[in-house]
Design an enzyme around this catalytic site. Structure first.
Site, PDB file in Angstrom:
ATOM      1  N   ASN A  23      16.917 -13.035 -12.437  1.00 13.73           N
ATOM      2  CA  ASN A  23      18.299 -12.066 -12.392  1.00 13.73           C
ATOM      3  C   ASN A  23      18.663 -10.953 -12.008  1.00 13.73           C
ATOM      4  O   ASN A  23      17.750 -10.434 -11.621  1.00 13.73           O
ATOM      5  CB  ASN A  23      18.560 -11.994 -14.332  1.00 13.73           C
ATOM      6  CG  ASN A  23      17.327 -11.770 -15.075  1.00 13.73           C
ATOM      7  OD1 ASN A  23      17.325 -10.063 -14.738  1.00 13.73           O
ATOM      8  ND2 ASN A  23      16.370 -12.280 -15.502  1.00 13.73           N
TER       9      ASN A  23
ATOM     10  N   ASP B 262      11.728 -18.379 -26.765  1.00 18.29           N
ATOM     11  CA  ASP B 262      11.818 -16.566 -27.350  1.00 18.29           C
ATOM     12  C   ASP B 262      11.144 -16.118 -27.525  1.00 18.29           C
ATOM     13  O   ASP B 262      10.904 -15.933 -28.952  1.00 18.29           O
ATOM     14  CB  ASP B 262      13.325 -16.826 -28.478  1.00 18.29           C
ATOM     15  CG  ASP B 262      14.235 -15.408 -28.676  1.00 18.29           C
ATOM     16  OD1 ASP B 262      13.545 -14.453 -28.311  1.00 18.29           O
ATOM     17  OD2 ASP B 262      15.112 -16.076 -28.227  1.00 18.29           O
TER      18      ASP B 262
HETATM   19  N1  CTP Z   1      14.665 -12.081 -25.403  1.00 18.65           N
HETATM   20  C1  CTP Z   1      13.166 -12.911 -25.356  1.00 18.65           C
HETATM   21  N2  CTP Z   1      12.828 -14.537 -24.790  1.00 18.65           N
HETATM   22  C2  CTP Z   1      13.449 -15.154 -24.622  1.00 18.65           C
HETATM   23  C3  CTP Z   1      15.014 -14.611 -24.168  1.00 18.65           C
HETATM   24  C4  CTP Z   1      15.441 -13.597 -25.193  1.00 18.65           C
HETATM   25  O1  CTP Z   1      12.750 -12.270 -25.736  1.00 18.65           O
HETATM   26  N3  CTP Z   1      12.954 -16.217 -23.302  1.00 18.65           N
HETATM   27  C5  CTP Z   1      15.105 -11.440 -26.413  1.00 18.65           C
HETATM   28  C6  CTP Z   1      15.376 -10.441 -24.818  1.00 18.65           C
HETATM   29  O2  CTP Z   1      14.459  -9.489 -24.819  1.00 18.65           O
HETATM   30  C7  CTP Z   1      16.332  -9.252 -25.717  1.00 18.65           C
HETATM   31  C8  CTP Z   1      16.792 -10.527 -26.520  1.00 18.65           C
HETATM   32  O3  CTP Z   1      15.804 -11.092 -26.707  1.00 18.65           O
HETATM   33  O4  CTP Z   1      16.023  -8.199 -26.034  1.00 18.65           O
HETATM   34  C9  CTP Z   1      18.011 -10.412 -26.487  1.00 18.65           C
HETATM   35  O5  CTP Z   1      18.337 -11.687 -25.361  1.00 18.65           O
HETATM   36  P1  CTP Z   1      19.202 -12.482 -25.316  1.00 18.65           P
HETATM   37  O6  CTP Z   1      18.960 -13.830 -23.541  1.00 18.65           O
HETATM   38  O7  CTP Z   1      20.419 -11.615 -24.429  1.00 18.65           O
HETATM   39  O8  CTP Z   1      19.270 -12.917 -25.890  1.00 18.65           O
HETATM   40  P2  CTP Z   1      19.731 -14.926 -26.081  1.00 18.65           P
HETATM   41  O9  CTP Z   1      19.540 -15.157 -27.442  1.00 18.65           O
HETATM   42  O10 CTP Z   1      19.329 -15.296 -25.368  1.00 18.65           O
HETATM   43  O11 CTP Z   1      21.361 -14.729 -26.633  1.00 18.65           O
HETATM   44  P3  CTP Z   1      22.381 -15.154 -25.204  1.00 18.65           P
HETATM   45  O12 CTP Z   1      21.592 -15.457 -23.511  1.00 18.65           O
HETATM   46  O13 CTP Z   1      23.296 -16.135 -26.055  1.00 18.65           O
HETATM   47  O14 CTP Z   1      23.450 -14.195 -25.350  1.00 18.65           O
END
Ligand code: CTP
Length: 398
Positions: A210, A306
């Site tokens: 990304n 996550d």
């Molecule tokens: N994050 C993480 N591990 C992942 C995805 C996200 O640690 N696999 C952390 C990111 O570093 C950030 C937060 O979670 O601090 C939010 O990430 P985001 O990708 O925006 O949240 P999602 O839960 O994935 O929601 P969406 O993509 O549906 O917006």
């Protein structure tokens, strides 16, 4: 804005080959908005002349204890009087010895003895001199007197030796000096962070990634270390210099990042997830380059761990901070994310406001509500986040 903006720095230059770095340092200090007054010792003047320092600082250079230019003839008192700090760079072994024993036989040593402002030295000497017993003892003495020591670094030396003792580069001295003036609101805290993009390999030459540049995460790592924290930065592949004092652990994929975070967590007080972690990765990795065909093709994806949610759910969870980059409905999505991942603090921004650029405008979400920070360069935004974080930590402790 630099921490050095508007600061008055007295820069002492003593007689070592590293005096050439002091010339560059004066230029960098000026660029950062500091007012620089150079005090050049007799030895220092053998390496770089007063003319150079005067031209670069835009101020007269001082060398003589008996200089009649100061109206009251007290240069040794007046120069340091309203300074924010006296920085001696380079500081030779001899200068440090004289400082340790309170000698005051030239302008710079007298100024150091007669001061009531912070004193910092950046040692510069040959490896043997640095390791010699008297130097060790003198350093312990000046440290005991409250003098701050920047460096030295290790590497090639002018004498042909390799080892400890060379003065930090001008940029590193500048960076250390900026950090010196930052309040130590995270002193004694260990911060583990993630930053940058992840790369989920499809085959040996392709992958899913990304547009995260890592700039916000790196700026935050720097702000944390400058606030006195020990910082471990688990980073995806980015082309950014590692902030001075930060321990960087490279981790390209979400799974590698997760492993590196778990390894770094023991003893952590804070975990900050800034990385744009890919939510999915290819279900399988092709060991050889996938060949083109005329067929339609699809790549099955499986969810990634996550990392933030996992850390926040641990029984021994540190204080967890999340980031949310949204393309719309910031308040709604960010607050929902914060509650879902059970985070005391979440930093939200609109992708259009921050991703990839040098500036950002963010809103902090916590149990008290939303706290927008003014749009600014990422270094300033990072400082704002650290201030908020430090206040929350202090409130918890209290
Ligand atoms: N994050 C993480 N591990 C992942 C995805 C996200 O640690 N696999 C952390 C990111 O570093 C950030 C937060 O979670 O601090 C939010 O990430 P985001 O990708 O925006 O949240 P999602 O839960 O994935 O929601 P969406 O993509 O549906 O917006």
């Amino acid at each position: 804005m630099s921490e050095l903006q508007g600061r008055k720095i007295v820069l002492g230059v003593t007689g070592g080959i590293a005096a050439y770095k002091a010339a560059e340092l004066v230029r960098l200090l000026g660029k950062a908005g500091a007012e620089v007054h150079v005090v050049l010792t007799e030895g220092g003047a053998r390496f770089v002349t007063a003319v150079t320092f005067q031209a670069l600082s835009g101020n007269p250079v001082w060398s003589d204890l008996w200089d009649p230019r100061m109206a009251n003839n007290m240069a040794h008192i007046d120069l340091g009087r309203d300074a924010d700090a006296i920085l001696v760079a380079p500081a030779t072994a001899d200068f440090i010895a004289r400082l340790a024993h309170g000698l005051a036989d030239d302008l710079l040593t007298t100024l150091c003895l007669a001061r009531d402002v912070p004193l910092i030295v950046a040692p510069a000497m040959n490896r043997q001199m640095w390791e010699a017993g008297p130097t060790r003892r003198n350093l312990a003495l000046i440290r005991g007197d409250g003098v701050t020591v920047f460096g030295p670094g290790a590497g090639d030396q002018a004498c042909g030796e390799v080892g400890m003792g060379r003065m930090l580069e001008a940029e590193e001295v500048l960076e250390s000096l900026e950090g010196f003036f930052v309040p130590k609101s995270l002193a004694g805290r260990k911060v583990v962070m993630t930053a940058g993009p992840t790369f989920e390999a499809i085959d040996p030459v392709r992958g899913i990634t990304n547009i995260s540049s890592g700039k916000m995460g790196y700026a935050l790592a720097r702000a944390c270390v400058q606030a006195g924290a020990e910082v471990v930065l688990v980073s995806g592949d980015v082309a950014l210099p590692v902030p001075l004092g930060v321990r960087r652990v490279a981790a390209a994929s979400a799974q590698a990042m997760r492993t590196a975070v778990v390894d770094a967590l023991p003893g952590a007080d804070v975990f900050i997830g800034v990385a744009a972690v890919a939510d999915y990765r290819p279900a399988s990795y092709a060991a050889h380059k996938i060949k083109k065909s005329d067929e339609e093709m699809s790549i099955p994806l499986v969810p990634n761990p996550d990392i933030l949610a996992e850390v926040a759910a641990r029984a021994d969870a540190p204080f967890c901070v999340g980031f949310a980059a949204e393309s719309r409905n910031l308040d709604d999505y960010a607050e929902t994310k914060r509650r879902r991942k059970k985070l005391p603090l979440l930093v939200g921004n609109l992708v259009s406001d921050g991703m990839g650029g040098d500036e950002n405008s963010v809103v902090l979400f916590d149990d008290e509500g939303r706290h927008p920070l003014p749009r600014a360069g990422k270094a300033v935004v990072a400082r704002g986040i650290v201030n908020h974080l430090a206040a929350m930590l202090a409130a918890r402790r209290g």
